[in-house]
Motif scaffolding. Structure first.
Motif, PDB file in Angstrom:
ATOM      1  N   SER A  56       0.741  -1.300   0.050  1.00 26.96           N
ATOM      2  CA  SER A  56      -0.046   0.134  -0.016  1.00 26.96           C
ATOM      3  C   SER A  56       0.812   1.282   0.039  1.00 26.96           C
ATOM      4  CB  SER A  56      -0.988   0.002   1.234  1.00 26.96           C
ATOM      5  OG  SER A  56      -1.553  -1.132   1.447  1.00 26.96           O
ATOM      6  N   THR A  57       1.976   1.242   0.759  1.00 26.84           N
ATOM      7  CA  THR A  57       2.704   2.408   0.769  1.00 26.84           C
ATOM      8  C   THR A  57       3.792   2.443  -0.259  1.00 26.84           C
ATOM      9  OG1 THR A  57       4.140   1.301   2.519  1.00 26.84           O
ATOM     10  CG2 THR A  57       2.348   2.791   3.604  1.00 26.84           C
ATOM     11  N   GLU A  60       2.134   3.506  -3.601  1.00 28.69           N
ATOM     12  CA  GLU A  60       0.921   4.433  -3.730  1.00 28.69           C
ATOM     13  C   GLU A  60       0.999   5.452  -4.860  1.00 28.69           C
ATOM     14  OE1 GLU A  60       0.829   6.608   0.102  1.00 28.69           O
ATOM     15  OE2 GLU A  60      -0.858   7.836  -0.561  1.00 28.69           O
ATOM     16  N   GLU A  66      -6.178   2.182  -4.245  1.00 28.12           N
ATOM     17  CA  GLU A  66      -5.795   2.138  -2.581  1.00 28.12           C
ATOM     18  C   GLU A  66      -6.424   0.724  -2.108  1.00 28.12           C
ATOM     19  OE1 GLU A  66      -6.704   5.468   0.043  1.00 28.12           O
ATOM     20  OE2 GLU A  66      -5.896   3.979   1.724  1.00 28.12           O
ATOM     21  N   ARG A  69      -4.325  -2.220  -3.466  1.00 27.02           N
ATOM     22  CA  ARG A  69      -2.970  -2.629  -2.839  1.00 27.02           C
ATOM     23  C   ARG A  69      -3.095  -2.886  -1.548  1.00 27.02           C
ATOM     24  NH1 ARG A  69      -2.311   2.682  -5.206  1.00 27.02           N
ATOM     25  NH2 ARG A  69      -2.514   3.665  -3.214  1.00 27.02           N
ATOM     26  N   ARG A  70      -4.338  -2.461  -0.863  1.00 24.02           N
ATOM     27  CA  ARG A  70      -4.527  -2.915   0.876  1.00 24.02           C
ATOM     28  C   ARG A  70      -5.028  -4.753   0.564  1.00 24.02           C
ATOM     29  NH1 ARG A  70      -8.452   0.963   3.134  1.00 24.02           N
ATOM     30  NH2 ARG A  70      -6.840   2.775   3.464  1.00 24.02           N
TER      31      ARG A  70
END
Ligand SMILES: C[S@@+](CC[C@H](N)C(=O)[O-])C[C@H]1O[C@@H](n2cnc3c(N)ncnc32)[C@H](O)[C@@H]1O
Length: 297
Positions: A56-57, A60, A66, A69-70
Motif C-alpha cells: 500500500s505504501t 501508492e 488504494e 493495494r490494501r
C-alpha cells in the motif's frame, strides 16, 4: 508450455530464472492433487491477519487503487501462513490477478488510466479477480501419472539431462537496447515473494527491481549464450528453440549454431503481427516467429 507438455502425458522439468514463472510451474505442472480450498480463498479475501502495509505504501499512486493495494497486503498476510502447493496456487492466482488488472500486464508505466477502455479485466477489483483466478487455477490441477519438477535458476545450472525433448524459449535479444524481463514484470516478481530479498531501485519512477544479468537479453552475449545452451543439452533427443526475426542473431546464424550439436535441423516459420498500444494509432510490426527443431540422426 510446461503445462501443455504435462497435458500431453510428459514428465516435465521446468526452469526459469525468475521466481514467479517457477511458482506457476509448480502450482500447475508439478502439483497433481492439491487445490486451494474454498475456506482458504475466503480467508485470503477476508480481513487482514495483521497490519502490514508494504505494498500500500511503497506503490501508492503508482499501481492500482488504494483498496486493491490494501488487498494485496492483506492477501499476503494469509498466504504467508500457507505451505506447499496451496501456497503456490494462491501466489499464482494473485500474480495473474495483478497482471490482468494492469493494462498490457506490464509495469513499465504508472499512468494506467490512459489505457482504460472498458475492458472487464481493468474494471474488476483485485479481490474479485483473485476469486476468479483462484477458481481457474484450481480447475487446471490434474494428475497425468508422471512426476514433474520445477526450479528457479539459470538455464546453465539445471540438470543437463539427457531429456527426450528440450524446449527453449529465451528472451529475444533486440538489435538495440536490451530485453530485460525484470523491467516489465518487476511488480509480478516482487509480488510472488512479497519483495523479500529483493532490492527496489528507489530512484526509479516505476519502483522497479534491480536488473539481474542474463546473457540472453543483449546482442553482444546472446550468441555465446545460445551456443552454450545447445551444448549443454546436446545429448538430449530433440532441441526446440522458439525465436523471432525481430531479434539477433538471425535465423541463418542460429541454424549454424544448432547444427554444431544436432545432425538434422528444421526451421518452421509463422508470420506474427505485434501490436503496440490499443488505439487506431497503434503501431504494428510484422515479424516471423521461428521454431528451430534439431534432431539427432
Ligand atoms: C519468452 S519468456 C518465456 C516464457 C515461458 N515460455 C512461458 O510461456 O511462460 C523468456 C523467459 O526466459 C527467462 N530467462 C531469461 N534469462 C534466463 C536465464 N539465463 N536462465 C533461465 N531463464 C532465463 C525469463 O525470466 C523469461 O521468463
Amino acid at each position: 508450455m510446461s503445462y501443455l507438455l504435462k497435458c500431453q502425458g510428459c514428465s516435465v522439468t521446468s526452469s526459469d530464472y525468475l521466481n514467479f514463472p517457477s511458482v506457476i510451474a509448480r502450482a500447475t505442472t508439478v502439483n497433481s492433487d492439491v487445490i486451494l480450498s474454498e475456506e482458504a480463498i475466503e480467508t485470503i479475501c477476508g480481513p487482514s491477519a495483521d497490519d502490514r502495509d508494504f505494498i500500500s505504501t511503497t506503490f501508492e499512486g503508482l499501481y492500482f487503487t488504494e483498496q486493491d493495494r490494501r488487498f494485496l497486503d492483506s492477501a499476503w498476510s494469509h498466504i504467508d501462513r500457507l505451505e506447499g502447493a496451496e501456497k503456490d496456487l494462491a501466489i499464482s492466482a494473485l500474480v495473474l490477478s495483478a497482471a490482468r488488472r494492469q493494462p498490457r500486464g506490464v509495469f513499465t508505466f504508472t499512468d494506467a488510466n490512459r489505457y482504460v477502455d472498458g475492458r472487464r479485466d481493468l474494471e474488476l477489483s483485485l479481490r474479485r479477480h483473485f476469486r476468479e483466478r483462484a477458481a481457474e487455477y484450481n480447475a487446471v490441477v490434474f494428475d497425468n501419472g508422471r512426476v514433474s519438477r520445477a526450479s528457479q535458476g539459470e538455464v546453465f545450472e539445471i540438470d543437463a539431462g539427457p531429456y527426450d525433448l528440450v524446449y527453449l524459449d529465451p528472451p529475444y535479444a533486440p538489435p538495440s537496447d536490451d530485453n530485460d524481463y525484470i523491467k516489465r514484470y518487476h511488480f509480478l516478481e516482487g509480488l510472488s515473494n512479497y519483495w523479500r530479498g529483493s532490492t527496489i531501485m528507489e530512484n526509479t519512477k516505476t519502483k522497479k527491481l534491480a536488473k539481474r544479468f542474463t546473457p540472453f537479453a543483449y546482442k553482444r552475449t546472446i550468441e555465446d549464450a545460445l551456443q552454450r545452451t545447445f551444448e549443454r543439452f546436446a545429448s538430449s533427443g530433440t532441441i526446440v528453440l522458439s525465436y523471432s526475426s525481430n531479434a539477433v542473431p538471425d535465423a541463418a546464424r542460429i541454424l549454424e549454431l544448432l547444427k554444431r550439436v544436432k545432425d538434422d535441423v528444421e526451421v518452421r516459420e509463422v508470420d506474427h503481427k505485434y501490436s503496440f498500444g490499443t488505439h487506431g494509432a497503434a503501431t504494428r510490426r510484422n515479424v516471423k516467429e521461428y521454431l528451430f527443431i534439431g534432431r539427432s540422426a
